[in-house]
Design a protein around this motif. Structure first.
Motif, PDB file in Angstrom:
ATOM      1  N   VAL A  51      25.942  83.623   0.712  1.00 34.40           N
ATOM      2  CA  VAL A  51      25.315  82.318   0.473  1.00 34.40           C
ATOM      3  C   VAL A  51      26.248  81.175   0.862  1.00 34.40           C
ATOM      4  O   VAL A  51      26.057  80.032   0.443  1.00 34.40           O
ATOM      5  N   THR A  52      27.267  81.473   1.663  1.00 36.71           N
ATOM      6  CA  THR A  52      28.199  80.451   2.141  1.00 36.71           C
ATOM      7  C   THR A  52      28.117  80.351   3.661  1.00 36.71           C
ATOM      8  O   THR A  52      27.431  81.144   4.322  1.00 36.71           O
ATOM      9  N   ASP A  53      28.855  79.396   4.200  1.00 40.91           N
ATOM     10  CA  ASP A  53      28.934  79.249   5.661  1.00 40.91           C
ATOM     11  C   ASP A  53      29.823  80.309   6.299  1.00 40.91           C
ATOM     12  O   ASP A  53      30.018  80.300   7.517  1.00 40.91           O
ATOM     13  N   TRP A  54      30.345  81.219   5.501  1.00 43.50           N
ATOM     14  CA  TRP A  54      31.298  82.218   5.984  1.00 43.50           C
ATOM     15  C   TRP A  54      30.729  83.631   5.923  1.00 43.50           C
ATOM     16  O   TRP A  54      31.477  84.610   5.965  1.00 43.50           O
ATOM     17  N   HIS A  55      29.411  83.749   5.870  1.00 43.82           N
ATOM     18  CA  HIS A  55      28.795  85.063   5.651  1.00 43.82           C
ATOM     19  C   HIS A  55      28.989  86.016   6.824  1.00 43.82           C
ATOM     20  O   HIS A  55      28.934  87.240   6.648  1.00 43.82           O
ATOM     21  N   GLU A  56      29.224  85.501   8.017  1.00 45.20           N
ATOM     22  CA  GLU A  56      29.438  86.369   9.175  1.00 45.20           C
ATOM     23  C   GLU A  56      30.903  86.432   9.592  1.00 45.20           C
ATOM     24  O   GLU A  56      31.233  86.999  10.634  1.00 45.20           O
ATOM     25  N   ALA A  57      31.783  85.872   8.789  1.00 43.83           N
ATOM     26  CA  ALA A  57      33.203  85.815   9.156  1.00 43.83           C
ATOM     27  C   ALA A  57      33.859  87.195   9.027  1.00 43.83           C
ATOM     28  O   ALA A  57      33.489  88.010   8.169  1.00 43.83           O
ATOM     29  N   GLU A  58      34.831  87.428   9.891  1.00 40.18           N
ATOM     30  CA  GLU A  58      35.661  88.623   9.780  1.00 40.18           C
ATOM     31  C   GLU A  58      36.746  88.368   8.746  1.00 40.18           C
ATOM     32  O   GLU A  58      37.362  87.290   8.723  1.00 40.18           O
ATOM     33  N   SER A 111      33.300  82.989  14.220  1.00 43.83           N
ATOM     34  CA  SER A 111      33.197  83.070  15.675  1.00 43.83           C
ATOM     35  C   SER A 111      33.434  81.721  16.351  1.00 43.83           C
ATOM     36  O   SER A 111      33.802  81.678  17.531  1.00 43.83           O
ATOM     37  N   ASP A 112      33.272  80.618  15.605  1.00 47.41           N
ATOM     38  CA  ASP A 112      33.521  79.296  16.195  1.00 47.41           C
ATOM     39  C   ASP A 112      34.988  78.881  16.114  1.00 47.41           C
ATOM     40  O   ASP A 112      35.347  77.769  16.464  1.00 47.41           O
ATOM     41  N   GLY A 113      35.847  79.794  15.650  1.00 48.84           N
ATOM     42  CA  GLY A 113      37.278  79.524  15.566  1.00 48.84           C
ATOM     43  C   GLY A 113      37.744  79.010  14.219  1.00 48.84           C
ATOM     44  O   GLY A 113      38.949  78.916  13.989  1.00 48.84           O
ATOM     45  N   ALA A 114      36.817  78.667  13.334  1.00 46.86           N
ATOM     46  CA  ALA A 114      37.193  78.158  12.012  1.00 46.86           C
ATOM     47  C   ALA A 114      37.812  79.274  11.167  1.00 46.86           C
ATOM     48  O   ALA A 114      37.445  80.449  11.294  1.00 46.86           O
ATOM     49  N   ARG A 115      38.738  78.874  10.307  1.00 46.36           N
ATOM     50  CA  ARG A 115      39.397  79.824   9.411  1.00 46.36           C
ATOM     51  C   ARG A 115      39.383  79.280   7.986  1.00 46.36           C
ATOM     52  O   ARG A 115      39.370  78.073   7.770  1.00 46.36           O
ATOM     53  N   ALA A 116      39.387  80.193   7.050  1.00 50.49           N
ATOM     54  CA  ALA A 116      39.497  79.845   5.632  1.00 50.49           C
ATOM     55  C   ALA A 116      40.160  81.014   4.924  1.00 50.49           C
ATOM     56  O   ALA A 116      40.398  82.077   5.519  1.00 50.49           O
TER      57      ALA A 116
END
Length: 336
Positions: free
Chosen positions: A14-21, A40-45
């Motif tokens: 339910v966040t903007d990071w649901h597809e993040a590795e 995939s857009d280069g953003a990190r958290a």
């Protein structure tokens, strides 16, 4: 998939990071776990996994993070949170820990420690959050006694009748020399928890981590923490210069501040002796024993201050120096 992994997946969904590795990051001495999220857009958290069932609670972290960022300091921004299940997504401040930067460029020590000291000067201009518990002389004496409960007992196998005397001596020393509790102290303010952010300006150049155990205490405490670092050697000239820099910038009496600094340093290093022994004997983390000789050396530096003579005499007569034989003996008892 474990229950914890399923809960993490539900949170991320339910966040903007649901597809993040997600890739693991180094942890700390707690039950928290950290993962770096790559989109995939280069953003990190950074994802913090702090299981409530293991005694973790993210709410102190978020409360202090928002207080610090509200002052213009560089704590990580909170991007998403689920306090009930113990998950946070945090701004990624990078990997440039002071400790790693100084391994590569040791000549930058004075510059980085000046920046870290300036953060404390700026922080101490502001009243702490009203709900912070005090790091009182009574509590600090309790914590210093861990040196007897774990380091000394792990060495001798016996309780010491001098424990009560140590507790009273530390309490009375701090009550006399460092009674103030008027600023927020982060308590783990050192080179493994500070990030160098040279693209920012002023005090924002220092990224802050691991402050969730903040309390209300004496303004010398975090300066001791960063300059008397259990994990790296800080040049004595840097320590002396930063004490002078702080007292000048904060318009504080140098002699009184320096005495408080060493009293708090002795308390802190006695506590760390006990904590590092406990991390081995109880928790199976033997590598902390290797840090004890540095802590012992820092303790001796503090005890050399004339105002600490009664404590110095007691410590020298009761606590054994960490010889190779003693360190080996502690490791041999390490929990498995």
């Amino acid at each position: 998939m474990t229950d914890r992994s399923a809960a993490m997946a539900d949170f991320l969904a339910v966040t903007d990071w649901h597809e993040a590795e997600a890739r693991p990051l180094a942890g700390d001495a707690s039950n928290r776990r950290y993962l770096r999220l790559h989109r995939s857009d280069g953003a990190r958290a950074v994802l913090m996994d702090a299981p409530p069932e293991k005694g973790e609670d993210v709410r102190p972290f978020t409360r202090i993070a928002r207080y610090l960022t509200g002052l213009g300091l560089s704590a990580p921004a909170i991007l998403a949170e689920d306090a009930t299940r113990g998950f946070l997504i945090l701004e990624d401040l990078g990997d440039a820990l002071f400790a790693r930067v100084l391994e590569r460029t040791p000549e930058d020590e004075m510059r980085l420690y000046t920046a870290a000291t300036d953060v404390l000067v700026a922080l101490h201009h502001h009243a702490p959050p009203t709900d912070l518990p005090p790091y009182s002389p009574q509590l600090m004496a309790d914590m210093a006694a861990l040196s007897f409960d774990w380091y000394l007992k792990g060495t001798t196998g016996q309780d010491s009748p001098a424990r009560a005397e140590l507790h009273t001596t530390i309490h009375d020393l701090l009550q006399l020399r460092a009674p103030e509790q008027d600023v927020l102290i982060q308590r783990d303010y050192h080179a493994e928890n500070l990030l160098w952010l040279p693209e920012r300006s002023g005090t924002a150049r220092v990224g802050l981590l691991d402050f969730q155990d903040a309390m209300r205490g004496h303004r010398a405490y975090d300066l001791v923490s960063v300059l008397q670092d259990a994990r790296r050697d800080v040049a004595p000239a840097t320590e002396t210069a930063m004490i002078a820099h702080y007292t000048a910038a904060a318009d504080t009496d140098p002699d009184r501040f320096t005495t408080a600094y060493h009293a708090l340093g002795a308390q802190r290093n006695l506590r760390i002796l006990g904590v590092f022994a406990r991390l081995c004997l109880r928790d199976g983390k033997a590598h902390y024993i290797d840090l004890i000789p540095r802590v012992w050396g820092l303790l001796q530096r503090d005890l050399a201050h004339p105002a600490l003579a009664p404590l110095a005499s007691l410590v020298q007569s009761t606590l054994p120096a960490p010889t190779p034989a003693i360190l080996t003996h502690l490791k041999e008892q390490c929990a498995t």
